[in-house]
Enzyme design. Structure first.
Site, PDB file in Angstrom:
ATOM      1  N   LEU A  33     -20.438  21.609 -17.802  1.00 16.17           N
ATOM      2  CA  LEU A  33     -19.844  22.844 -18.143  1.00 16.17           C
ATOM      3  C   LEU A  33     -18.734  23.038 -19.306  1.00 16.17           C
ATOM      4  O   LEU A  33     -18.427  23.895 -20.062  1.00 16.17           O
ATOM      5  CB  LEU A  33     -19.358  23.348 -16.630  1.00 16.17           C
ATOM      6  N   ASP A  67      -3.463  14.758 -17.466  1.00 17.04           N
ATOM      7  CA  ASP A  67      -3.847  14.452 -16.027  1.00 17.04           C
ATOM      8  C   ASP A  67      -3.731  15.800 -15.264  1.00 17.04           C
ATOM      9  O   ASP A  67      -2.459  16.068 -14.794  1.00 17.04           O
ATOM     10  CB  ASP A  67      -3.120  13.406 -15.410  1.00 17.04           C
ATOM     11  N   GLY A  70     -17.242  17.283 -19.147  1.00 22.58           N
ATOM     12  CA  GLY A  70     -18.395  17.467 -18.255  1.00 22.58           C
ATOM     13  C   GLY A  70     -19.568  18.319 -19.012  1.00 22.58           C
ATOM     14  O   GLY A  70     -19.017  19.045 -19.981  1.00 22.58           O
ATOM     15  N   ALA A 103     -13.996  18.502 -11.857  1.00 19.82           N
ATOM     16  CA  ALA A 103     -14.282  18.335 -10.583  1.00 19.82           C
ATOM     17  C   ALA A 103     -14.886  17.029 -10.538  1.00 19.82           C
ATOM     18  O   ALA A 103     -15.527  16.667 -11.234  1.00 19.82           O
ATOM     19  CB  ALA A 103     -15.268  19.468 -10.542  1.00 19.82           C
ATOM     20  N   TRP A 157     -26.431  24.897  -8.318  1.00 19.56           N
ATOM     21  CA  TRP A 157     -27.323  24.203  -8.916  1.00 19.56           C
ATOM     22  C   TRP A 157     -27.091  24.361 -10.485  1.00 19.56           C
ATOM     23  O   TRP A 157     -28.134  24.734 -11.361  1.00 19.56           O
ATOM     24  CB  TRP A 157     -28.532  24.829  -8.480  1.00 19.56           C
ATOM     25  N   TYR A 193     -17.668  16.757  -0.351  1.00 15.52           N
ATOM     26  CA  TYR A 193     -17.660  17.487  -1.299  1.00 15.52           C
ATOM     27  C   TYR A 193     -17.371  18.904  -1.181  1.00 15.52           C
ATOM     28  O   TYR A 193     -16.501  19.548  -1.758  1.00 15.52           O
ATOM     29  CB  TYR A 193     -18.896  17.321  -2.264  1.00 15.52           C
ATOM     30  N   ASP A 247     -21.355  26.786  -4.139  1.00 17.68           N
ATOM     31  CA  ASP A 247     -22.109  27.192  -3.052  1.00 17.68           C
ATOM     32  C   ASP A 247     -22.055  26.183  -1.778  1.00 17.68           C
ATOM     33  O   ASP A 247     -21.960  26.541  -0.596  1.00 17.68           O
ATOM     34  CB  ASP A 247     -23.594  27.370  -3.332  1.00 17.68           C
TER      35      ASP A 247
END
Length: 295
Positions: A13, A37, A11, A61, A151, A126, A103
């Site tokens: 990040l 996994d 991802g 995520a 964000w 989510y 958040d």
């Protein structure tokens, strides 16, 4: 030798964590999902037994906020069961766990920044799945740091910056939501904060654990963020669309979003000396990265 396991290395990040300038003597391992996994508790324990690590950073995520409204099981499998398996494995291996949350666990009431101990009340699937992940980590591995962010933006093709670049190239008008307030978080800056926490927890069993917030400095809206992006593009001689506002209600996304995503970063500043920089100061380099990825 210090070994750091990164879950979710593919991802935006995860890629920032892998590319982070780690100190000499630190090795980063980022197995693919096929290799490990993280939702399989037995597989996690076996992997950690065979390949001991000094700390774990969980950047894995399910982040498709709107699709999660109909893919509930998939969202909870990745965002709650995955962290639960990692926490169980980390505790058995004696490794601290640094887990990334959001958040979206908050309802977004009021206008003040959310403190780390404020009550959570997610508005969508989510957010609920991420709240479940937080609880699993806190109970499964007390020696953990849960870092909520808001964000998140990186140089990848799926980021908000990349989306605005596509709008600039393809449309004469861009309508962007102007009633959600928060602060963009630059992926490389969050990666640096997570690295700081993981290395200290690896070296010091008494390092602070619990809940933390990290977001770059600067209160804005998605519309305000888009305006800053288009200003940077215009400064580079690129065409930009006319920017208009739209409300969240009129935008009509399937999943409700918090209107207030502001996060107080007081605890991470105090406990780890992490001082977030203004997102606006990081934006030019981020845009350069997005543009460079498309040349």
């Amino acid at each position: 030798m210090t070994r750091i396991l990164i879950a979710g290395g593919s991802g935006q990040l995860g890629r920032a964590l892998i590319a982070h300038p780690w100190p000499d003597g630190v090795t980063v391992v980022a197995p693919t999902r096929r290799e490990l996994d993280v939702a399989d508790a037995d597989a996690v324990k076996a992997w950690l037994q065979a390949s001991p690590v000094s700390a774990i950073i969980n950047a894995a995520a399910y982040t498709a906020v709107d699709r999660a409204e109909i893919e509930i099981a998939a969202a909870f499998a990745a965002n709650a069961l995955g962290p639960a398996a990692l926490a169980e494995g980390a505790r058995a291996a004696g490794a601290p766990l640094v887990h990334v949350s959001t958040d979206y666990v908050f309802a977004g009431d009021g206008s003040a920044p959310h403190e780390v101990d404020a009550a959570i009340a997610p508005l969508n699937v989510y957010g609920a799945s991420k709240a479940g992940g937080e609880l699993a980590v806190r109970l499964g591995q007390p020696r953990s740091a849960i870092v909520r962010t808001s964000w998140l933006v990186g140089a990848g093709r799926s980021s908000f910056v990349a989306a605005m670049l596509r709008l600039a190239r393809e449309r004469p008008v861009a309508r962007v939501v102007d009633d959600q307030h928060g602060a963009p978080t630059i992926a490389t800056d969050l990666a640096a904060a997570l690295a700081t926490i993981a290395l200290r927890m690896a070296a010091d069993e008494a390092a602070p654990a619990g809940l933390f917030h990290f977001a770059n400095e600067g209160d804005t809206t998605w519309h305000g963020f888009a305006a800053a992006i288009f200003a940077e593009l215009a400064a580079r001689g690129m065409q930009t669309p006319r920017l208009e506002t739209i409300s969240s209600a009129d935008y009509g996304a399937p999943a409700r979003r918090p209107m207030n995503s502001r996060l107080s970063t007081a605890r991470i500043r105090r406990d780890y000396g992490v001082i977030p920089r203004p997102w606006a100061s990081a934006l030019p380099r981020l845009i350069d990265g997005v543009l460079g990825d498309r040349t």
